[in-house]
Design an enzyme around this catalytic site. Structure first.
Site, PDB file in Angstrom:
ATOM      1  N   LYS A  36       0.573  -1.488   0.249  1.00 46.53           N
ATOM      2  CA  LYS A  36      -0.086  -0.051   0.316  1.00 46.53           C
ATOM      3  C   LYS A  36       0.847   1.452   0.458  1.00 46.53           C
ATOM      4  O   LYS A  36       0.467   2.271  -0.120  1.00 46.53           O
ATOM      5  CB  LYS A  36      -0.571   0.293   0.615  1.00 46.53           C
ATOM      6  CG  LYS A  36      -1.956  -1.141   1.202  1.00 46.53           C
ATOM      7  CD  LYS A  36      -3.031  -0.669   1.737  1.00 46.53           C
ATOM      8  CE  LYS A  36      -4.698  -2.025   1.578  1.00 46.53           C
ATOM      9  NZ  LYS A  36      -5.624  -1.139   2.592  1.00 46.53           N
TER      10      LYS A  36
ATOM     11  N   LYS B  62      -4.928 -10.378  -6.012  1.00 53.78           N
ATOM     12  CA  LYS B  62      -6.437 -10.713  -4.836  1.00 53.78           C
ATOM     13  C   LYS B  62      -7.289  -8.852  -4.755  1.00 53.78           C
ATOM     14  O   LYS B  62      -6.998  -7.607  -5.429  1.00 53.78           O
ATOM     15  CB  LYS B  62      -5.953 -10.992  -3.714  1.00 53.78           C
ATOM     16  CG  LYS B  62      -5.363  -9.606  -2.290  1.00 53.78           C
ATOM     17  CD  LYS B  62      -6.529  -9.531  -1.541  1.00 53.78           C
ATOM     18  CE  LYS B  62      -6.329  -8.345  -0.730  1.00 53.78           C
ATOM     19  NZ  LYS B  62      -7.918  -7.981   0.508  1.00 53.78           N
TER      20      LYS B  62
ATOM     21  N   LYS C 154     -10.611  -3.666  -2.688  1.00 53.39           N
ATOM     22  CA  LYS C 154     -11.676  -2.199  -2.565  1.00 53.39           C
ATOM     23  C   LYS C 154     -10.384  -1.245  -3.170  1.00 53.39           C
ATOM     24  O   LYS C 154     -10.506  -0.426  -3.974  1.00 53.39           O
ATOM     25  CB  LYS C 154     -12.113  -1.798  -1.216  1.00 53.39           C
ATOM     26  CG  LYS C 154     -12.796  -2.938  -0.783  1.00 53.39           C
ATOM     27  CD  LYS C 154     -13.105  -1.982   0.955  1.00 53.39           C
ATOM     28  CE  LYS C 154     -12.978  -2.871   1.806  1.00 53.39           C
ATOM     29  NZ  LYS C 154     -12.850  -2.983   3.127  1.00 53.39           N
TER      30      LYS C 154
HETATM   31  N1  AQP Z   1      -9.675 -11.053  -2.490  1.00 53.90           N
HETATM   32  C1  AQP Z   1     -10.182 -11.283  -1.044  1.00 53.90           C
HETATM   33  N2  AQP Z   1     -10.668 -12.199  -0.949  1.00 53.90           N
HETATM   34  C2  AQP Z   1     -10.716 -13.135   0.879  1.00 53.90           C
HETATM   35  N3  AQP Z   1     -11.459 -12.471   1.699  1.00 53.90           N
HETATM   36  C3  AQP Z   1     -11.044 -10.950   1.685  1.00 53.90           C
HETATM   37  N4  AQP Z   1     -11.363 -10.162   2.390  1.00 53.90           N
HETATM   38  C4  AQP Z   1     -10.375  -8.736   1.837  1.00 53.90           C
HETATM   39  N5  AQP Z   1     -10.198  -9.582   0.145  1.00 53.90           N
HETATM   40  C5  AQP Z   1      -9.948 -10.370  -0.063  1.00 53.90           C
HETATM   41  C6  AQP Z   1     -11.582 -10.544   3.587  1.00 53.90           C
HETATM   42  O1  AQP Z   1     -12.531  -9.737   4.164  1.00 53.90           O
HETATM   43  C7  AQP Z   1     -12.101  -8.942   5.291  1.00 53.90           C
HETATM   44  C8  AQP Z   1     -12.386  -7.192   5.463  1.00 53.90           C
HETATM   45  O2  AQP Z   1     -11.293  -6.606   4.540  1.00 53.90           O
HETATM   46  P1  AQP Z   1     -10.785  -5.327   4.996  1.00 53.90           P
HETATM   47  O3  AQP Z   1     -11.500  -4.181   4.519  1.00 53.90           O
HETATM   48  O4  AQP Z   1     -10.740  -5.389   6.751  1.00 53.90           O
HETATM   49  O5  AQP Z   1      -9.664  -4.953   4.563  1.00 53.90           O
HETATM   50  P2  AQP Z   1      -8.310  -5.981   3.304  1.00 53.90           P
HETATM   51  O6  AQP Z   1      -8.081  -7.439   4.112  1.00 53.90           O
HETATM   52  O7  AQP Z   1      -7.273  -4.900   3.176  1.00 53.90           O
HETATM   53  O8  AQP Z   1      -9.307  -5.287   1.808  1.00 53.90           O
HETATM   54  P3  AQP Z   1      -9.480  -5.077   0.804  1.00 53.90           P
HETATM   55  O9  AQP Z   1     -10.302  -5.672  -0.348  1.00 53.90           O
HETATM   56  O10 AQP Z   1      -8.381  -5.958  -0.112  1.00 53.90           O
HETATM   57  O11 AQP Z   1      -9.367  -3.382   1.001  1.00 53.90           O
HETATM   58  P4  AQP Z   1      -8.454  -2.509   1.252  1.00 53.90           P
HETATM   59  O12 AQP Z   1      -8.073  -2.296  -0.295  1.00 53.90           O
HETATM   60  O13 AQP Z   1      -9.455  -0.833   1.618  1.00 53.90           O
HETATM   61  O14 AQP Z   1      -7.195  -3.192   1.783  1.00 53.90           O
HETATM   62  C9  AQP Z   1     -10.288  -9.432   5.755  1.00 53.90           C
HETATM   63  O15 AQP Z   1     -10.731 -10.703   6.404  1.00 53.90           O
HETATM   64  C10 AQP Z   1      -9.729  -9.446   4.461  1.00 53.90           C
HETATM   65  O16 AQP Z   1      -8.740 -11.017   5.022  1.00 53.90           O
END
Ligand code: AQP
Length: 348
Positions: free
Chosen positions: A130, A209, A212
């Site tokens: 990030k 993966k 968001k």
């Molecule tokens: N691609 C994914 N596949 C499976 N699980 C996922 N999670 C996120 N992306 C995937 C799981 O969703 C939960 C909430 O995630 P989060 O929003 O707290 O943070 P993150 O993992 O950083 O999710 P994003 O979508 O990638 O958000 P950004 O881009 O803002 O960082 C967690 O349990 C995560 O593992």
């Protein structure tokens, strides 16, 4: 109690009566199908099974670690709470709240940072990903995993349902629990991850993966037409250039999602028709879309029926419940760490 502890404590650590589950989600964009299949669906399952005490949280303080707009964050906190409830994170059956409504999260994070080595934080891959190439990288992004440790340990949670990308952070939380206990005496349990059957949903671009912040997502509550528009063009097996090329379901993200939302007979059909080159990728995606719809239509209806004032009230009740546990833990932590004045107005 370890010999290094500066103060002898007379209190016994509070222990949860039932195993405690904690997890959170950042309101940093739109809830996507990776979040749902990787985490939120497991949350619902645990609430329904009712074998454990569950706490789920919209972790807004994590969302400020990257540049953001305040008004947008406020809107997303409401939106995520509504989406989670629509997904079955029912506030009547679980504790659902917003992280910054319980100030003890950030207090504990500061205290835990005193037992977290910088070297461990430098190794975190999410920070590297990030922060890479950005003009501004906040120190909060660097210490994000300490706040995540605090989120979990504050409730003495032993089970944390997450997607695969959060395993490294959770390992740090386990290490932090050990370090704290070694230094100040037994307070925290060691939390373990609980993975869903779909712990890693790839993004539509097939590069990384679904995330968001990467714009490679399908939002869970996207209108049907754009849901299909995105699914139709999603990356599949690169070796399938023509319909007659046999596919490899085991490396295809579409098959990963079939395994999560389609019945077993359909999954077998997918394997046979993909490896036998009887279906093209769009045929396979059409079947997946139907199965997503079967699962999502009732959630969409529920979402439409929810009212924001009711949701906010439920979040307030959830925060009050969470705060009771959090305050008991912080009392122990401050005592063990030798913090505070012990003035009668502050003890309790
Ligand atoms: N691609 C994914 N596949 C499976 N699980 C996922 N999670 C996120 N992306 C995937 C799981 O969703 C939960 C909430 O995630 P989060 O929003 O707290 O943070 P993150 O993992 O950083 O999710 P994003 O979508 O990638 O958000 P950004 O881009 O803002 O960082 C967690 O349990 C995560 O593992």
């Amino acid at each position: 109690m370890s010999p290094q502890s500066p103060f002898a404590s007379t209190s016994t650590p509070t222990v949860a009566a039932r195993p405690r589950v904690f997890s959170g989600i950042q309101p940093s964009g739109e809830l996507h199908i990776g979040n749902y299949l990787g985490a939120v669906r497991t949350w619902r399952q645990q609430i329904e099974e009712n074998k454990e005490d569950t706490l789920f949280c919209v972790v807004d303080a994590h969302a400020i670690t990257v540049p953001y707009e305040a008004a947008e964050l406020r809107r997303r906190i409401d939106g995520f709470a509504i989406d989670l409830i629509a997904c079955g994170v029912d506030p009547d059956k679980t504790t659902l709240f917003v992280q910054s409504d319980v100030r003890e999260h950030t207090e504990l994070a500061w205290y835990l940072s005193s037992v977290t080595p910088m070297g461990d934080l430098h190794r975190m891959t999410q920070f590297k990903e990030k922060g890479e190439g950005k003009d501004f990288v906040s120190s909060a992004l660097f210490t994000y995993p300490v706040l995540m440790s605090a989120d979990i340990l504050l409730y003495k949670a032993t089970v944390v349902p997450v997607g695969e990308d959060q395993i490294q952070h959770l390992e740090l939380a386990r290490e932090t629990s050990r370090r704290f206990n070694h230094r100040f005496g037994e307070v925290f349990p060691e939390p373990k991850p609980r993975l869903s059957t779909t712990p890693r949903v790839m993004g539509l671009d097939g590069d990384s993966k679904m995330s968001k912040s990467k714009g490679n997502t399908i939002s869970l509550f996207e209108p049907e037409e754009s849901f299909w528009g995105k699914l139709r063009t999603a990356y599949t097996d690169p070796q399938r250039l023509q319909l007659s090329d046999p596919g490899r379901p085991e490396i295809c993200n579409i098959y990963t999602m079939h395994k999560a939302v389609s019945p077993k007979t359909t999954q077998d059909e997918v394997v046979a028709n993909c490896t036998g080159a009887a279906w093209g990728c769009v045929d396979c995606k059409k079947v997946l879309f139907e199965n997503f719809n079967r699962e999502l239509i009732p959630l969409r209806r529920k979402r439409e029926a929810l009212s924001l004032p009711q949701v906010r009230e439920a979040l307030g009740d959830g925060a009050a419940k969470a705060r009771r546990i959090a305050q008991a833990t912080m009392k122990e932590v401050r005592e063990r760490m030798g913090l505070g004045s012990l003035a009668s107005s502050t003890v309790g």
